[in-house]
Design an enzyme around this catalytic site. Structure first.
Site, PDB file in Angstrom:
ATOM      1  N   SER A  54      40.386  -0.898   0.323  1.00 41.82           N
ATOM      2  CA  SER A  54      40.171  -0.695   1.751  1.00 41.82           C
ATOM      3  C   SER A  54      39.154  -1.728   2.196  1.00 41.82           C
ATOM      4  O   SER A  54      38.108  -1.884   1.562  1.00 41.82           O
ATOM      5  CB  SER A  54      39.635   0.713   1.961  1.00 41.82           C
ATOM      6  OG  SER A  54      39.706   1.062   3.307  1.00 41.82           O
TER       7      SER A  54
ATOM      8  N   HIS B 131      41.056  -5.095   9.490  1.00 40.22           N
ATOM      9  CA  HIS B 131      41.026  -3.954   8.575  1.00 40.22           C
ATOM     10  C   HIS B 131      42.300  -3.992   7.730  1.00 40.22           C
ATOM     11  O   HIS B 131      43.356  -4.362   8.240  1.00 40.22           O
ATOM     12  CB  HIS B 131      40.960  -2.648   9.371  1.00 40.22           C
ATOM     13  CG  HIS B 131      41.446  -1.447   8.610  1.00 40.22           C
ATOM     14  ND1 HIS B 131      42.679  -0.867   8.833  1.00 40.22           N
ATOM     15  CD2 HIS B 131      40.870  -0.734   7.620  1.00 40.22           C
ATOM     16  CE1 HIS B 131      42.828   0.172   8.015  1.00 40.22           C
ATOM     17  NE2 HIS B 131      41.755   0.276   7.270  1.00 40.22           N
TER      18      HIS B 131
ATOM     19  N   ARG C  88      47.306   1.501  -0.903  1.00 39.69           N
ATOM     20  CA  ARG C  88      46.987   2.666  -1.732  1.00 39.69           C
ATOM     21  C   ARG C  88      48.210   3.243  -2.445  1.00 39.69           C
ATOM     22  O   ARG C  88      49.339   3.113  -1.985  1.00 39.69           O
ATOM     23  CB  ARG C  88      46.315   3.744  -0.872  1.00 39.69           C
ATOM     24  CG  ARG C  88      47.130   4.191   0.316  1.00 39.69           C
ATOM     25  CD  ARG C  88      46.333   5.040   1.323  1.00 39.69           C
ATOM     26  NE  ARG C  88      47.214   5.462   2.424  1.00 39.69           N
ATOM     27  CZ  ARG C  88      47.414   4.760   3.536  1.00 39.69           C
ATOM     28  NH1 ARG C  88      46.794   3.620   3.744  1.00 39.69           N
ATOM     29  NH2 ARG C  88      48.250   5.195   4.470  1.00 39.69           N
TER      30      ARG C  88
ATOM     31  N   GLY D 205      31.644  16.257  -1.520  1.00 41.67           N
ATOM     32  CA  GLY D 205      31.456  15.318  -2.616  1.00 41.67           C
ATOM     33  C   GLY D 205      31.986  13.921  -2.341  1.00 41.67           C
ATOM     34  O   GLY D 205      31.897  13.057  -3.204  1.00 41.67           O
ATOM     35  N   ALA D 206      32.559  13.702  -1.157  1.00 36.26           N
ATOM     36  CA  ALA D 206      33.072  12.366  -0.847  1.00 36.26           C
ATOM     37  C   ALA D 206      31.907  11.380  -0.756  1.00 36.26           C
ATOM     38  O   ALA D 206      30.771  11.760  -0.467  1.00 36.26           O
ATOM     39  CB  ALA D 206      33.845  12.387   0.465  1.00 36.26           C
ATOM     40  N   ARG D 207      32.203  10.089  -0.990  1.00 42.15           N
ATOM     41  CA  ARG D 207      31.146   9.101  -0.979  1.00 42.15           C
ATOM     42  C   ARG D 207      31.014   8.549   0.447  1.00 42.15           C
ATOM     43  O   ARG D 207      31.709   7.593   0.837  1.00 42.15           O
ATOM     44  CB  ARG D 207      31.476   7.983  -1.964  1.00 42.15           C
ATOM     45  CG  ARG D 207      30.267   7.131  -2.300  1.00 42.15           C
ATOM     46  CD  ARG D 207      30.541   6.246  -3.500  1.00 42.15           C
ATOM     47  NE  ARG D 207      29.312   5.609  -3.937  1.00 42.15           N
ATOM     48  CZ  ARG D 207      28.875   4.444  -3.478  1.00 42.15           C
ATOM     49  NH1 ARG D 207      29.546   3.784  -2.577  1.00 42.15           N
ATOM     50  NH2 ARG D 207      27.729   3.934  -3.931  1.00 42.15           N
TER      51      ARG D 207
ATOM     52  N   GLU E  72      28.878   6.782   2.084  1.00 43.99           N
ATOM     53  CA  GLU E  72      28.521   5.383   2.319  1.00 43.99           C
ATOM     54  C   GLU E  72      29.734   4.459   2.214  1.00 43.99           C
ATOM     55  O   GLU E  72      29.818   3.462   2.930  1.00 43.99           O
ATOM     56  CB  GLU E  72      27.426   4.943   1.345  1.00 43.99           C
ATOM     57  CG  GLU E  72      26.068   5.592   1.607  1.00 43.99           C
ATOM     58  CD  GLU E  72      25.434   5.133   2.921  1.00 43.99           C
ATOM     59  OE1 GLU E  72      25.616   3.967   3.301  1.00 43.99           O
ATOM     60  OE2 GLU E  72      24.760   5.950   3.569  1.00 43.99           O
TER      61      GLU E  72
END
Lengths: 337, 337
Positions: free
Chosen positions: B108, B122, B126, B293-295, B297
């Protein structure tokens, strides 16, 4: 009540704008922008901004909006259904396709000062009414809502105490349980789950306050809270009247503080969090953006002039730093009054 | 396929970062940040930024992220249920409380150049797999997704044509129907309803591409689209390989264009719209922010360094101006290839 509430917020808007303009006589005046809503009603958006420049401006405020709206129209069945959860007096007919007439008036303000030591503030005071579809004078449900909350980039305990004490005093005169419960509600509401941080150091938040028992103060006695349209309106006026005394002294003492580029950077990162809360989580903003025909420019006036995002910024990581101190209170809300 | 896809995006990430670093040898390198996911898998976030300064920096890029992640874990029943809409091969048991193992890998990227004449871009590629809870080698469902899209502040028809032509060529070699349908899907996906504007001038968007009929190309013949894991992977590689040729020449020719303060201001306002789309509407971002729990940042690396909001900005109001020209194409997407 409709006219009296509209009169009150009209006067309050004027008082607040005048005070802000007097604070900084060299700054441009607020841009007062009256608009009419084709479906019924009107609003006055009043916005402060300065022209874009590659060199920083020197006004006390960076961007601010003090808006009122007084509108009416009809609520689709889905909206009525949702409102029934807190207002059992609304008619219940699961098969009804009938819209109900509503009236909504409110003042909404956000002030973003330029100095990193001067906190952003938000406030809102509103009155809502649903009436019978064929008997306009028959009110089926009514309620008040509102609150105000402070969002500093740097924590000054004196400021936080002053802000909360003024709000508490306004509450206490109208019911012993108000401040305690609405302070907690505020901490819960202005929370950014994906950051694990509150937006700011809180204040008051309340909604659905009417003559029925309230889910947030279920066991309230007569002295714990106001119970009548008249006494609730008096409480909301007290909260609204407390806005300037709660905020203006803070703004005055921080507006000309010395600040560094690093502090400006931190302030802009905090503005980024403000944008995240308002666009991702704020129910009012989300509801507004999804509403066909809503006035987007008035809804998004709450956004700062400028915001900043950094990947894994190191500012604030040191718990002993002033930035770390702010994060600590945003992660663990404190009692201030 | 898991390993082959992970290898492909790992190589592509390196190729893209290297090309961007070579473009601007005086700029700081990308910060390569490898992380491990406690629940399974890893990622490499690679981020470009420059230190905060009150004077504008002179790098070609302002902020960029080129991230990969290769993760696995278990999907709760609610997520499986949602995926069944597009993947009928997933087991259907309304009463099941069973989680299913999944694998997800993707690249991404978002690149925000500094010059107002150079567009933001962008891209995302995936691969997703769901496997049997007790037989890890049994794949219950798999699909590919991806695309790329361009977000200029100033419209250069040459750039738009170049970008779309490169993407179309990549598509056409793998199926006659791909570009037409995925171009339209992109215009629909990257749309900001509350502004009535597209985020940019589009590109490609696709999801759920597997060996089953696709809802977007229901009547596709054998030649219209790829149908096998191998041929779909080849298409996704072609789209990924087309990224640099589609974007880099545009960045090169616009990066050193003369620009004014007014153009910078307009670029920052457009960045504000980018933030609005990503935080309010982008399904990927919203899903990420809601995922425990996703990241965070890595998810929010897509946000620009700086964005700006003005109340009822007059820029763009004149349809004859260059800013008005951009708004026109954002309101009425065009065919570019």
């Amino acid at each position: 009540m409709r006219d009296r509430f509209a009169d009150y917020i009209t006067g309050l808007q004027d008082t607040i704008i005048t005070a802000l303009e007097q604070l900084d006589p060299n700054a441009p005046p607020f841009f007062r922008d009256r608009w009419d809503r084709p479906e019924g009603g009107y609003g006055i958006s009043s916005v402060f901004s300065v022209p874009f420049s590659s060199t920083p401006a020197t006004t006390i405020l960076e961007k601010a909006g003090v808006n009122i709206s007084v509108i009416h129209g009809s609520l689709p069945p889905a909206a009525v259904k949702q409102m029934r959860a807190d207002h059992a007096s609304l008619p219940y007919d699961p098969d009804s396709q009938e819209s109900l007439p509503f009236f909504a008036a409110g003042l909404s303000l956000v002030i973003h000062p330029r100095n990193p030591h001067a906190p952003t503030v938000h406030a809102n005071y509103r009155y809502f009414e649903v009436t019978h579809p064929s008997e306009p004078s028959k009110v089926l449900a009514w309620w008040f809502g509102g609150g105000s909350d402070l969002t500093p980039s740097y924590l000054y305990a004196d400021d936080a105490r002053h802000f909360h004490e003024k709000l508490k005093a306004a509450c206490d005169a109208h019911g012993a349980a108000l401040y305690t419960h609405f302070k907690v509600w505020c901490d819960e509401y202005f929370f950014i789950p994906h950051r694990g941080e509150a937006r700011g150091i809180g204040g008051l938040f309340f909604d659905d306050l009417c003559d029925a028992p309230h889910k947030r103060i279920p066991d309230a006695s007569l002295a714990d809270r106001p119970w009548t349209p008249e006494s609730i309106f008096a409480f909301v006026r007290a909260a609204g009247d407390a806005f300037l005394p709660s905020y203006l002294p803070i703004l005055q003492r921080r507006a000309s503080a010395e600040s560094t580029d690093a502090q400006r950077r931190w302030q802009l990162l905090r503005r980024g969090r403000y944008v995240e809360f308002n666009l991702v989580h704020d129910r009012g903003t989300k509801f507004g953006l999804m509403t066909p025909g809503a006035r987007i420019e008035s809804i998004l006036m709450s956004l700062p002039e400028t915001a900043r995002w950094e990947y894994r910024s190191e500012i604030g990581a040191n718990a002993e730093s002033e930035e770390g101190e702010l994060l600590d209170v945003l992660r663990k809300p404190r009692a201030w009054a």
